[in-house]
Design a protein around this motif. Structure first.
Motif, PDB file in Angstrom:
ATOM      1  N   ARG A  32       0.882  -1.261   0.002  1.00 61.63           N
ATOM      2  CA  ARG A  32       0.095   0.056  -0.021  1.00 61.63           C
ATOM      3  C   ARG A  32       0.759   1.335  -0.042  1.00 61.63           C
ATOM      4  O   ARG A  32       0.489   2.430  -0.327  1.00 61.63           O
ATOM      5  N   ASN A  33       1.996   1.220   0.390  1.00 56.56           N
ATOM      6  CA  ASN A  33       2.744   2.568   0.623  1.00 56.56           C
ATOM      7  C   ASN A  33       4.153   2.249   0.588  1.00 56.56           C
ATOM      8  O   ASN A  33       4.743   0.883   0.478  1.00 56.56           O
ATOM      9  N   GLU A  34       5.139   3.166   0.523  1.00 53.47           N
ATOM     10  CA  GLU A  34       6.799   2.956   0.532  1.00 53.47           C
ATOM     11  C   GLU A  34       7.302   2.143   1.856  1.00 53.47           C
ATOM     12  O   GLU A  34       8.419   1.659   1.537  1.00 53.47           O
ATOM     13  N   ALA A  35       6.821   2.531   2.923  1.00 51.01           N
ATOM     14  CA  ALA A  35       7.094   1.648   4.092  1.00 51.01           C
ATOM     15  C   ALA A  35       7.164   0.069   3.931  1.00 51.01           C
ATOM     16  O   ALA A  35       8.056  -0.530   4.357  1.00 51.01           O
ATOM     17  N   GLY A  36       5.773  -0.221   3.277  1.00 54.15           N
ATOM     18  CA  GLY A  36       5.458  -1.522   2.821  1.00 54.15           C
ATOM     19  C   GLY A  36       6.499  -2.086   1.837  1.00 54.15           C
ATOM     20  O   GLY A  36       7.157  -3.312   2.131  1.00 54.15           O
ATOM     21  N   ALA A  37       6.857  -1.287   0.802  1.00 50.98           N
ATOM     22  CA  ALA A  37       7.780  -1.669  -0.263  1.00 50.98           C
ATOM     23  C   ALA A  37       9.370  -1.922   0.524  1.00 50.98           C
ATOM     24  O   ALA A  37       9.853  -2.804  -0.027  1.00 50.98           O
ATOM     25  N   ALA A  38       9.565  -1.188   1.413  1.00 55.31           N
ATOM     26  CA  ALA A  38      10.724  -1.178   2.096  1.00 55.31           C
ATOM     27  C   ALA A  38      11.022  -2.402   2.797  1.00 55.31           C
ATOM     28  O   ALA A  38      12.132  -3.055   2.799  1.00 55.31           O
ATOM     29  N   LYS A  39       9.976  -2.871   3.246  1.00 57.07           N
ATOM     30  CA  LYS A  39       9.980  -4.088   4.176  1.00 57.07           C
ATOM     31  C   LYS A  39      10.060  -5.244   3.107  1.00 57.07           C
ATOM     32  O   LYS A  39      10.962  -6.161   3.699  1.00 57.07           O
ATOM     33  N   VAL A  40       9.331  -5.312   2.167  1.00 55.37           N
ATOM     34  CA  VAL A  40       9.164  -6.634   1.336  1.00 55.37           C
ATOM     35  C   VAL A  40      10.531  -6.637   0.595  1.00 55.37           C
ATOM     36  O   VAL A  40      11.133  -7.757   0.358  1.00 55.37           O
ATOM     37  N   THR A  41      11.048  -5.400   0.306  1.00 58.30           N
ATOM     38  CA  THR A  41      12.190  -5.243  -0.594  1.00 58.30           C
ATOM     39  C   THR A  41      13.718  -5.864   0.247  1.00 58.30           C
ATOM     40  O   THR A  41      14.376  -6.752  -0.238  1.00 58.30           O
ATOM     41  N   ALA A  42      13.603  -5.628   1.400  1.00 52.99           N
ATOM     42  CA  ALA A  42      14.590  -6.156   2.464  1.00 52.99           C
ATOM     43  C   ALA A  42      14.489  -7.697   2.587  1.00 52.99           C
ATOM     44  O   ALA A  42      15.500  -8.183   2.735  1.00 52.99           O
TER      45      ALA A  42
END
Length: 276
Positions: A32-42
């Motif tokens: 849903r957002n960039e914070a979520g993107a950072a989490k899954v990318t990690a």
């Protein structure tokens, strides 16, 4: 295999991304957002940011994968709307689809199988209509119904066994359980098979009573049973009614696929593991 999934930042979703990436699969997580993107990318996934309530957008993302898994939930009444939109997107995309349900849909039953009659508590009564859409669609679909998921100090056990020693009701009811890593392995197994398996219970076969779990968590401090009314007041009526269900299952259908739960039991985890 390219897997597209929702809910990749959630409790099971994080474990599933690790499981899929560890098995050599490529994962695209819709967030849903960039914070979520950072989490899954990690975690090793590719992130795509968008509105999960936009069914046309979700369908476009699903179509780019070889298989799809839906684990996202809003945590409130809008989860039903989200599920309906995601199911419509899955039908439009036409890829093998894994939907997430839960063990509570069968109500109290000491021998639950996938063919058992539904008797959900009010909290999850909405699920059956959505899941009927999944099974009636022209779709290769599996609906995984996890037991009470635990591990790493999280999930329902982390909130219910909070150190107070209070049981939910008298504690005589059984909970059917599964470790988060084991349920992630079941999702991977189903995604790799690419078959429509209908309902599939994800449970370890360990069905301890709430009293046993409470005693494991409390140790020498002991436990305190309470009335149903007290549990409903403390936890909220709908949630308490679900936790008061008396459920047992073996998870035999999932095991027939070659799935073999291997994580520590919830009892042992409460005694000396990640919840201690």
């Amino acid at each position: 295999m390219q897997v597209v999934l929702t809910g990749g930042t959630g409790y099971i979703g994080v474990a599933l991304i690790k499981e899929l990436v560890g098995a050599g699969h490529q994962v695209t997580a819709l967030v849903r957002n960039e914070a979520g993107a950072a989490k899954v990318t990690a975690l090793g996934a590719q992130a795509t940011v968008g509105d999960l309530f936009d069914s046309a957008w979700v369908a476009e993302q699903f179509a780019a994968g070889d298989a799809v898994a839906h684990l996202a939930a809003t945590g409130d009444a809008t989860t039903q709307e989200l599920d309906r939109g995601v199911v419509a997107a899955a039908v439009r995309a036409g890829k093998p689809y894994v939907h997430t349900s839960g063990i509570w849909i069968w109500g109290s039953n000491d021998t639950i199988t996938e063919e058992s009659p539904f008797a959900p508590p009010q909290l999850t009564a909405w699920r059956s209509a959505v899941e009927k859409l999944v099974l009636q669609a022209d779709l290769t679909a599996t609906i995984i119904a996890p037991g009470i998921v635990y591990g790493y100090g999280g999930g329902i056990p982390g909130g219910v066994f909070d150190g107070s020693g209070k049981l939910v009701g008298q504690g005589t009811q059984h909970w059917t359980t599964v470790h988060v890593d084991d349920i992630a392995a079941l999702y991977r197994t189903v995604l790799e098979r690419g078959e429509g398996l209908g309902y599939l219970i994800g449970a370890s076969g360990e069905n301890p009573t709430v009293r046993e779990l409470g005693e494991a968590a409390a140790g020498n401090a002991g436990v305190t049973p309470e009335s149903v009314d007290a549990s409903r007041e403390r936890l909220g009526a709908l949630f308490a009614d679900a936790l008061l269900l008396d459920q047992q299952t073996t998870g035999a259908k999932a095991r027939s696929l070659g799935w073999a739960p291997k994580a520590v039991s919830l009892l042992d985890d409460l005694r000396s593991g990640t919840y201690a």
